[in-house]
Design a protein around this motif. Structure first.
Motif, PDB file in Angstrom:
ATOM      1  N   SER A 114      -9.691   0.703 -16.726  1.00  6.77           N
ATOM      2  CA  SER A 114      -8.284   1.598 -17.003  1.00  6.77           C
ATOM      3  C   SER A 114      -8.069   3.004 -16.573  1.00  6.77           C
ATOM      4  CB  SER A 114      -7.615   1.939 -18.684  1.00  6.77           C
ATOM      5  OG  SER A 114      -6.515   2.434 -18.125  1.00  6.77           O
ATOM      6  N   TYR A 115      -6.913   3.295 -15.121  1.00  8.60           N
ATOM      7  CA  TYR A 115      -7.081   3.820 -14.285  1.00  8.60           C
ATOM      8  C   TYR A 115      -6.064   5.239 -14.040  1.00  8.60           C
ATOM      9  CZ  TYR A 115     -10.323   0.531 -12.349  1.00  8.60           C
ATOM     10  OH  TYR A 115     -11.903  -0.216 -12.511  1.00  8.60           O
ATOM     11  N   VAL A 116      -6.002   6.059 -14.063  1.00  9.69           N
ATOM     12  CA  VAL A 116      -4.445   7.186 -14.245  1.00  9.69           C
ATOM     13  C   VAL A 116      -5.468   7.638 -12.689  1.00  9.69           C
ATOM     14  CG1 VAL A 116      -4.604   9.594 -14.772  1.00  9.69           C
ATOM     15  CG2 VAL A 116      -6.039   8.104 -16.400  1.00  9.69           C
ATOM     16  N   GLY A 117      -5.793   8.322 -11.974  1.00 13.82           N
ATOM     17  CA  GLY A 117      -6.015   9.083 -10.856  1.00 13.82           C
ATOM     18  C   GLY A 117      -4.938   7.836  -9.394  1.00 13.82           C
ATOM     19  N   GLY A 118      -5.155   6.433  -9.419  1.00 12.93           N
ATOM     20  CA  GLY A 118      -4.848   5.080  -8.595  1.00 12.93           C
ATOM     21  C   GLY A 118      -4.995   4.535  -9.633  1.00 12.93           C
ATOM     22  N   THR A 119      -4.341   3.326  -8.570  1.00 11.21           N
ATOM     23  CA  THR A 119      -3.458   2.460  -9.055  1.00 11.21           C
ATOM     24  C   THR A 119      -4.706   0.734  -8.113  1.00 11.21           C
ATOM     25  OG1 THR A 119      -1.952   2.346 -10.066  1.00 11.21           O
ATOM     26  CG2 THR A 119      -1.546  -0.387  -9.643  1.00 11.21           C
ATOM     27  N   PRO A 120      -5.886   0.223  -8.385  1.00  9.76           N
ATOM     28  CA  PRO A 120      -5.924  -0.943  -7.555  1.00  9.76           C
ATOM     29  C   PRO A 120      -5.417  -1.410  -6.793  1.00  9.76           C
ATOM     30  CG  PRO A 120      -7.396  -0.379  -8.918  1.00  9.76           C
ATOM     31  CD  PRO A 120      -6.090   0.664  -9.577  1.00  9.76           C
ATOM     32  N   ALA A 121      -5.225  -2.572  -5.554  1.00  8.26           N
ATOM     33  CA  ALA A 121      -4.624  -3.169  -4.854  1.00  8.26           C
ATOM     34  C   ALA A 121      -4.941  -4.377  -5.773  1.00  8.26           C
ATOM     35  CB  ALA A 121      -5.181  -3.152  -3.350  1.00  8.26           C
ATOM     36  N   GLU A 122      -3.559  -4.922  -5.293  1.00  3.72           N
ATOM     37  CA  GLU A 122      -3.580  -6.322  -6.309  1.00  3.72           C
ATOM     38  C   GLU A 122      -3.137  -7.464  -4.607  1.00  3.72           C
ATOM     39  OE1 GLU A 122      -3.390  -6.838  -9.458  1.00  3.72           O
ATOM     40  OE2 GLU A 122      -2.091  -5.155 -10.309  1.00  3.72           O
ATOM     41  N   PRO A 123      -3.649  -8.385  -5.219  1.00  3.53           N
ATOM     42  CA  PRO A 123      -3.468  -9.374  -3.838  1.00  3.53           C
ATOM     43  C   PRO A 123      -2.781  -9.815  -3.583  1.00  3.53           C
ATOM     44  CG  PRO A 123      -4.587 -10.855  -5.890  1.00  3.53           C
ATOM     45  CD  PRO A 123      -4.426  -9.097  -6.238  1.00  3.53           C
ATOM     46  N   ASP A 124      -1.385 -10.367  -4.126  1.00  6.45           N
ATOM     47  CA  ASP A 124      -0.713 -10.018  -3.118  1.00  6.45           C
ATOM     48  C   ASP A 124      -0.418  -8.372  -2.269  1.00  6.45           C
ATOM     49  OD1 ASP A 124       0.423 -12.161  -4.025  1.00  6.45           O
ATOM     50  OD2 ASP A 124       1.471 -11.744  -5.758  1.00  6.45           O
ATOM     51  N   GLU A 125      -0.613  -7.795  -2.534  1.00  8.37           N
ATOM     52  CA  GLU A 125      -0.227  -6.470  -1.379  1.00  8.37           C
ATOM     53  C   GLU A 125      -1.456  -6.179  -0.523  1.00  8.37           C
ATOM     54  OE1 GLU A 125       0.756  -2.600  -4.584  1.00  8.37           O
ATOM     55  OE2 GLU A 125      -1.183  -2.577  -4.777  1.00  8.37           O
ATOM     56  N   VAL A 126      -2.820  -7.171  -1.023  1.00 12.09           N
ATOM     57  CA  VAL A 126      -3.470  -7.432   0.349  1.00 12.09           C
ATOM     58  C   VAL A 126      -3.268  -7.900   1.244  1.00 12.09           C
ATOM     59  CG1 VAL A 126      -6.384  -7.763   0.810  1.00 12.09           C
ATOM     60  CG2 VAL A 126      -5.391  -6.583  -1.848  1.00 12.09           C
ATOM     61  N   LYS A 127      -2.897  -9.243   1.263  1.00  8.81           N
ATOM     62  CA  LYS A 127      -2.099 -10.651   2.160  1.00  8.81           C
ATOM     63  C   LYS A 127      -0.945  -9.748   2.777  1.00  8.81           C
ATOM     64  CE  LYS A 127      -2.826 -14.714  -1.318  1.00  8.81           C
ATOM     65  NZ  LYS A 127      -2.071 -15.566  -2.167  1.00  8.81           N
ATOM     66  N   GLU A 128      -0.438  -8.613   2.075  1.00 11.92           N
ATOM     67  CA  GLU A 128       0.403  -8.613   2.602  1.00 11.92           C
ATOM     68  C   GLU A 128       0.851  -7.559   3.599  1.00 11.92           C
ATOM     69  OE1 GLU A 128       5.227  -5.874   2.236  1.00 11.92           O
ATOM     70  OE2 GLU A 128       3.091  -6.539   0.270  1.00 11.92           O
ATOM     71  N   MET A 129      -0.110  -6.867   3.814  1.00  6.51           N
ATOM     72  CA  MET A 129      -1.199  -6.388   4.574  1.00  6.51           C
ATOM     73  C   MET A 129      -1.738  -6.860   5.697  1.00  6.51           C
ATOM     74  SD  MET A 129      -2.669  -3.074   2.938  1.00  6.51           S
ATOM     75  CE  MET A 129      -3.168  -3.418   1.390  1.00  6.51           C
ATOM     76  N   ALA A 130      -2.231  -7.612   5.625  1.00  3.36           N
ATOM     77  CA  ALA A 130      -2.727  -8.833   6.439  1.00  3.36           C
ATOM     78  C   ALA A 130      -1.704  -9.533   7.450  1.00  3.36           C
ATOM     79  CB  ALA A 130      -3.318  -9.661   5.998  1.00  3.36           C
ATOM     80  N   TRP A 131      -0.776  -9.505   6.675  1.00  5.02           N
ATOM     81  CA  TRP A 131       0.392 -10.455   8.096  1.00  5.02           C
ATOM     82  C   TRP A 131       1.473  -9.351   8.828  1.00  5.02           C
ATOM     83  CZ3 TRP A 131       2.932 -12.900   2.076  1.00  5.02           C
ATOM     84  CH2 TRP A 131       2.485 -14.077   2.149  1.00  5.02           C
ATOM     85  N   VAL A 132       1.437  -8.005   8.650  1.00  4.44           N
ATOM     86  CA  VAL A 132       1.805  -6.793   8.022  1.00  4.44           C
ATOM     87  C   VAL A 132       1.012  -6.902  10.075  1.00  4.44           C
ATOM     88  CG1 VAL A 132       2.158  -4.372   8.478  1.00  4.44           C
ATOM     89  CG2 VAL A 132       3.547  -5.680   6.877  1.00  4.44           C
ATOM     90  N   SER A 133      -0.319  -6.346   9.572  1.00  2.00           N
ATOM     91  CA  SER A 133      -1.458  -6.525  10.868  1.00  2.00           C
ATOM     92  C   SER A 133      -0.814  -7.502  12.511  1.00  2.00           C
ATOM     93  CB  SER A 133      -2.730  -6.406  10.774  1.00  2.00           C
ATOM     94  OG  SER A 133      -3.384  -5.804  11.064  1.00  2.00           O
ATOM     95  N   GLU A 134      -0.009  -6.862  13.207  1.00  4.83           N
ATOM     96  CA  GLU A 134      -0.281  -7.517  14.354  1.00  4.83           C
ATOM     97  C   GLU A 134      -2.262  -7.563  15.238  1.00  4.83           C
ATOM     98  OE1 GLU A 134       3.653  -4.830  16.353  1.00  4.83           O
ATOM     99  OE2 GLU A 134       4.530  -5.769  14.269  1.00  4.83           O
ATOM    100  N   GLY A 135      -2.526  -6.272  14.889  1.00  4.91           N
ATOM    101  CA  GLY A 135      -3.882  -6.504  15.638  1.00  4.91           C
ATOM    102  C   GLY A 135      -4.474  -7.334  14.867  1.00  4.91           C
TER     103      GLY A 135
END
Length: 573
Positions: free
Chosen positions: A84-105
């Motif tokens: 259980s975290y206060v300082g930050g929220t770990p990435a969700e799988p959907d967010e991780v996938k979205e970054m791969a889709w956005v990446s052009e390199g």
């Protein structure tokens, strides 16, 4: 073939949490730092490397451009223990996938060995890392994979583990990345690796998947601290190891000389550090080699900062559960280890042995230098109703003997591929869910709260409490360090600021405190009410009778001088 000096690289930190590795803010894990160092070693200029946390991307959509436009995009993350975290929220799988889709390199994913990215921040329910539409998925060390990829001109990729010779270059070489962390410099603590792997094979644990212990040298760790310190870091946690006492040895026996070089070297290169804490310490090491362990514990307590915690993996006090899960310490052995740490390191600054360096405050109203914590794990094989009784009896014995525990961590098991746990653990945890909840509540009420009062009696000063959020008319914050106390302060104070506070009351796992020293001539009604022995009527009388020449003038029947001061009336607000 792309030359490394021409590459633009973006690293996104989705955060990690492992049994021996913290990476959710205010922590920064080793993964992005080592990866940045590997990139530099492969020929990428520091100026070409951008680092962002997942929270930055959520808060500022413009920063997604760094992901889309980079020649090489690297995602690091993975949760192998629930939290259980206060300082930050770990990435969700959907967010991780979205970054791969956005990446052009070219896109690369990596993190904790063999594990997934987590599911709803509850840990790695996906125990085999999936590709998630990334070009490359590092099944070994992300830093080694990235080095090989870049060094080969983006034409070669490996799934290997790095060695300590490489780490001696990459760890200090990637220190610069901390300057790009949003918490830098004041509220950032660097997780430091001294070793990884474990000599023992507990059924549920992921650390043995890294193999037998592989220790860095003291000089290598000190060099990394030196470089991080040059980039403004003042907070360090030696958390990335299975057993700090075994550092520099054979993986089991203590090595006081190596530990002295490590801690003494850190203090020499970073004399102005503000936090030096650790995490894991194996209680079986203490009982197997008591005299060498005592010397090691004394060395740690002489050089660390107050409030340090040595987490003990007792896991279960039930002999049957211990046997069935290959746990390496009995309840009796763990009790003896708790006693030894209390004897050698349970003192407060100002109470240190005559020959110990003070490294700052000589006040005795601070947290103890080093105390044990106890980890209890439920849902292990052969767990039964009697298991809960064994655990309660162990904790009660520790309290009744007058000993101190800094933290009691009670959680339920998660099963991972590659460990000796099967679905049985999840079934047991579900069957015992109601029993687990009532038992946990009982521990909080009957052990946690009185233990917290013993560790942090009223009047204990907590320097540098970072204020994080408001709730129900109060402000909550924590110090930097291993398992910091949650501190509730009456009233709404400015967030993202740091204050000294003094303990005035206790919850189950948190304390109530007021700013320290509290100026009696300007303190609010709610702050005065919170002081021990002061009710609403007395607080009102104090306010009516202001100003005071001295703090003692406000406490004619109650000694308030440990909590308050009085500015001369002409200076009072």
């Amino acid at each position: 073939m792309t030359h490394p000096s021409d590459l633009s690289v973006t690293i996104v930190d989705g955060y990690v949490d492992e049994p021996a590795h913290f990476g959710v803010p205010p922590y920064i894990s080793t993964y992005p730092r080592f990866t940045a160092g590997a990139l530099v070693d492969a020929g990428v200029p520091q100026s070409n490397i951008t680092y962002h946390t997942i929270d930055e991307l959520r808060e500022d959509k413009q920063k997604w451009q760094a992901v889309s436009q980079a020649d090489l995009f690297i995602y690091v993350g993975g949760m192998t223990v629930p939290g259980s975290y206060v300082g930050g929220t770990p990435a969700e799988p959907d967010e991780v996938k979205e970054m791969a889709w956005v990446s052009e390199g070219t896109s690369v994913l990596g993190g904790p060995v063999r594990f997934g990215v987590g599911d709803e921040n509850a840990g790695a329910t996906e125990t085999e890392r999936k590709d998630l539409d990334y070009d490359f998925v590092a099944k070994g060390d992300i830093e080694a994979a990235v080095y090989d990829l870049v060094d080969s001109g983006m034409e070669g990729f490996t799934n290997r583990m790095r060695d300590n010779d490489e780490l001696s270059r990459w760890a200090p070489g990637g220190a610069f990345i901390v300057e790009q962390h949003p918490n830098h410099p004041d509220y950032l603590i660097c997780e430091m690796e001294t070793s990884r792997g474990c000599a023992y094979r507990c059924s549920f644990c992921t650390e043995p998947l890294y193999g037998n212990p592989a220790f860095r040298t003291a000089d290598a760790v000190v060099d990394e601290v030196d470089e991080l310190s040059n980039y403004g870091v003042k907070h360090f946690r030696l958390g990335r190891q299975a057993d700090i006492l075994a550092f520099g040895g054979d993986g089991e026996a203590p090595n006081p000389d190596a530990l002295r070089r490590l801690y003494g070297g850190i203090r020499e290169v970073a004399p102005d550090l503000e936090t030096l804490h650790l995490d894991n310490m194996n209680p079986i090491t203490i009982t197997e080699w008591p005299e060498a362990s005592r010397e090691c514990i004394r060395i740690i307590a002489e050089h660390n900062t107050p409030g340090d915690t040595a987490a003990f993996g007792l896991e279960s006090a039930d002999p049957l559960v211990q046997e069935e899960n290959n746990l390496n310490v009995t309840a009796e052995e763990c009790f003896e280890a708790v006693k030894i740490v209390n004897e050698e390191a349970g003192w407060r600054p100002g109470e240190e042995p005559a020959d110990a360096p003070t490294h700052g405050s000589d006040a005795t109203n601070r947290l103890p230098k080093l105390l044990p914590g106890i980890n209890l794990l439920h849902g292990l094989k052969a767990e039964r109703r009697e298991t809960y009784d064994h655990n309660r009896e162990f904790l009660q014995r520790v309290y009744d003997e007058g000993l101190m525990l800094r933290r009691i961590n009670i959680r339920q098991v998660m099963a991972f591929d590659g460990t000796d746990m099967s679905e049985t653990g999840a079934e047991i945890a579900q069957d015992h869910k109601e029993l687990f909840q009532s038992y946990k509540k009982e521990i909080r009420e009957e052990i946690d709260q009185p233990m917290l009062e013993r560790v942090t009696p009223k009047g204990t000063v907590l320097p540098d409490v970072h204020l994080e959020y408001h709730q129900d008319g109060r402000t909550f914050g924590r110090q930097l360090g291993t398992y910091p106390l949650l501190v509730g302060i009456p009233g709404e104070h400015p967030l993202e600021t740091t204050i000294d506070a003094v303990v005035v009351d206790h919850g189950y796992r948190s304390v109530t405190a007021v700013p320290y020293p509290l100026d009696v001539n300007s303190a609010s009604m709610t702050e005065l009410e919170a002081l021990p022995g002061i009710g609403r009527q007395r607080a009102g009388d104090i306010i009516v009778d202001r100003p005071y020449e001295t703090a003692a003038d406000a406490g004619d029947t109650i000694d308030l001088t440990k909590y308050i001061t009085a500015k001369p009336p002409q200076q009072a607000d």
